[in-house]
Design a protein around this motif. Structure first.
Motif, PDB file in Angstrom:
ATOM      1  N   GLY A   1    -148.606  39.119  34.444  1.00  0.00           N
ATOM      2  CA  GLY A   1    -147.722  38.195  35.162  1.00  0.00           C
ATOM      3  C   GLY A   1    -146.958  37.279  34.231  1.00  0.00           C
TER       4      GLY A   1
ATOM      5  N   ARG B   1    -143.744  35.313  35.246  1.00  0.00           N
ATOM      6  CA  ARG B   1    -143.758  34.174  36.166  1.00  0.00           C
ATOM      7  C   ARG B   1    -143.933  32.857  35.394  1.00  0.00           C
TER       8      ARG B   1
ATOM      9  N   GLU C   1    -147.323  28.306  37.793  1.00  0.00           N
ATOM     10  CA  GLU C   1    -147.701  29.182  38.913  1.00  0.00           C
ATOM     11  C   GLU C   1    -148.890  30.063  38.513  1.00  0.00           C
ATOM     12  N   ARG C   2    -148.841  30.577  37.262  1.00  0.00           N
ATOM     13  CA  ARG C   2    -149.932  31.448  36.793  1.00  0.00           C
ATOM     14  C   ARG C   2    -151.250  30.677  36.727  1.00  0.00           C
TER      15      ARG C   2
END
Lengths: 282, 313
Positions: free
Chosen positions: B56, B59, B63-64
């Motif tokens: 990910g 991103r 958010e991660r």
């Protein structure tokens, strides 16, 4: 004073105590011998060491060319033993020196600046105590931070909470304060009293503390090297050599046991002598 | 007392949060591109792109982190890059071996430390006392792996009494008592010194205490004096030291499992570090830190209850 004429039994008879002193002396001599061998190998060894270039015949038996034979990579074992201690000694010294250079001023300032600074700093350092030392080194290795600099920084970092606490404690010792109060009353500036003078008085217990940390640091560094999360595999270091030769433990135990034995002697000797030093001081 | 315990629990929670953030930051901001660092210099562009998607990395960091922390709270630690299995499943298989190892170590360690501490503490300064102290301190000073190797050389290679490693076993199946003797011996000998010393000091003090001396003068038999009065006084202050011991056992477990090829969480962690399996590394790091925080918290609370004057919570 006796009650009902019954003497309490002496804890240890005088003869046993004398034998205890003899045992203590014997342990001190053992400590000196155990420490001298690896320390000499580490400090003087590199000047006499044969070449440790890889590519010879692996696991050769002892011969005139290779006095102790060769390891799995075909390197001269005697050369590895004489060269592999330098990293152990220098990295330990560097990490401890860095830890004390950073922790001494923090500890002194914390002790000098009153309760709020003290509570906050010690609280923050206590949070650091939650990290097992080896864990920090492993996470660093897993994320590609693998070099001598990272290793020294990380090992020094995990010592900080303990050393700051020690310096703060020593700086607040009553004997220390009584002497310094006089200086404050004669109008000396606070930094001179609380940092310079207190620092000088705190130095002896701090040095003693440093000696008690040597084994822990050697153990941490060599465990990291043995697990392959410390020094680069190309560096000649006793623990790295042990790790690289583990597959030969059954074929030729000496290539694993000799470097491991030097590490054992280094730690055991240091510990026996430090113990003796602590007992004499108390 | 209750307020202090509350503050101590608060500190423990703070420690956990800091450790989780620390682990995330260390495993997120790598020197260079994360996917390239993980895959090494020989990776193709396609492989790097796939891994970036898996982790990910496209991103935003915030958010991660929220995703990861939310997963932690639900017991979801992500998926292993190497095996594709959930990290929690992999940990579960290995946890039983480590718990068995730790329990065995504690079961051997505590009575042995109490016995040696008492024996030395009742005869302070005698040759036996000095030899016990010296032997245990030396055993503690020696790095786990080096001591383990010496024991393997003696008991597996030379005498042939015990197996050298537990290689080939998976989980608890195939694991025999003989395979656990040397690992437990290494763990115990490394932690024995601190605990035995603490008990020894406690016993020396308790032995010289006014009431104990008086009981002896009254002619109470030595056995009762030692078992009823000296021993409890010597052992209770050691509770906190015991927590530090468990702490040390956790670090020791990593090295000992790797050395003896035991399939526990320690060796799982080492493997994950070597293969740079970041989600697994994160999971194990949090697990080890969580255990350390909980053990220290429990020890502080228990010793504050037993010896209130000795502990500043």
């Amino acid at each position: 004073m006796t009650v009902l004429g019954i003497e309490p039994p002496p804890v240890v008879p005088r003869r046993a105590r004398r034998r205890g002193t003899v045992t203590r002396r014997a342990l001190r001599v053992l400590g000196v011998v155990l420490l001298a061998v690896p320390l000499l190998a580490a400090l003087v060894g590199p000047f006499f060491a044969p070449s440790t270039a890889a590519g010879g015949v692996p696991l050769q038996a002892a011969s005139p060319e290779h006095l102790l034979g060769t390891d799995v990579l075909g390197r001269d074992l005697l050369g590895l033993l004489l060269q592999g201690g330098t990293t152990v000694v220098t990295l330990t010294a560097a990490a401890l020196l860095l830890a004390y250079l950073v922790a001494m001023p923090i500890g002194l300032v914390v002790a000098a600046r009153g309760r709020i600074v003290e509570t906050v700093t010690i609280g923050l350092l206590d949070v650091l105590l939650a990290l097992p030392s080896l864990l920090v080194l492993m996470v660093l290795a897993a994320t590609g931070r693998r070099s001598v600099v990272w290793l020294v920084l990380a090992v020094a970092f995990v010592q900080l909470p303990y050393v700051v606490r020690l310096v703060r404690g020593a700086a607040a010792a009553p004997a220390c304060l009584a002497a310094l109060e006089t200086m404050t009353m004669t109008g000396e500036p606070w930094w001179r009293v609380r940092i310079v003078e207190t620092g000088r008085r705190v130095l002896p217990p701090t040095i003693v503390d440093a000696t008690t940390r040597v084994c822990g640091v050697v153990g941490l560094l060599s465990s990291a090297n043995f697990l392959g999360v410390g020094l680069d595999p190309l560096v000649v270091d006793w623990a790295v050599v042990v790790d690289q030769n583990m597959t030969a433990l059954f074929l030729r135990p000496s290539v694993v046991l000799l470097p491991a034995g030097l590490l054992v002697a280094l730690c055991a000797g240091t510990n026996l002598l430090v113990d003796d030093l602590l007992e004499r001081r108390s | 007392m209750t307020t202090r315990a509350g503050v101590r629990i608060g500190v423990a929670l703070l420690q956990l949060v800091v450790v989780c953030v620390g682990v995330f930051v260390l495993t997120t901001f790598l020197p260079g591109d994360t996917a390239e660092v993980v895959l090494g210099p020989l990776a193709t562009v396609d492989q790097i792109d796939t891994l970036r998607g898996q982790l990910g990395l496209d991103r935003p960091v915030g958010e991660r982190f929220l995703d990861w922390a939310g997963g932690l709270l639900h017991g979801d630690l992500g998926t292993s890059l190497a095996t594709g299995r959930p990290v929690v499943d992999d940990m579960g298989d290995r946890l039983s071996v480590t718990v068995l190892l730790a329990v065995l170590a504690v079961v051997v360690l505590v009575p042995l430390a109490v016995a040696l501490g008492c024996y030395g503490g009742r005869r302070p300064g005698s040759p036996a006392d000095r030899i016990i102290t010296a032997t245990t301190t030396v055993a503690q000073a020696v790095p786990d792996f080096a001591l383990g190797l010496l024991l393997v050389a003696l008991f597996a290679l030379q005498l042939g009494w015990l197996p050298a490693t537990a290689a080939g076993t998976v989980g608890l199946s195939g694991l025999t008592v003989a395979m656990l003797v040397l690992p437990v011996a290494v763990l115990v000998s490394n932690q024995l010194s601190r605990l035995a010393r603490q008990v020894r000091i406690g016993v020396v003090e308790a032995d010289a205490a006014e009431h104990v001396v008086h009981l002896r003068r009254l002619g109470l038999d030595e056995r009762t004096v030692v078992l009823r009065h000296v021993l409890p006084g010597g052992v209770v202050p050691s509770v906190q030291q015991f927590a530090r011991t468990v702490d040390g056992l956790l670090g020791g477990v990593i090295v000992v499992e790797a050395l003896f090829a035991l399939p526990g969480v320690g060796s799982g962690f080492v493997q994950a570090v070597q293969t740079r399996d970041l989600p697994v590394v994160q999971g194990y790091a949090v697990l080890f830190a969580l255990t350390t925080v909980v053990v220290n918290l429990a020890a502080d609370l228990v010793s504050a209850k037993l010896v209130p004057q000795a502990v500043r919570l």
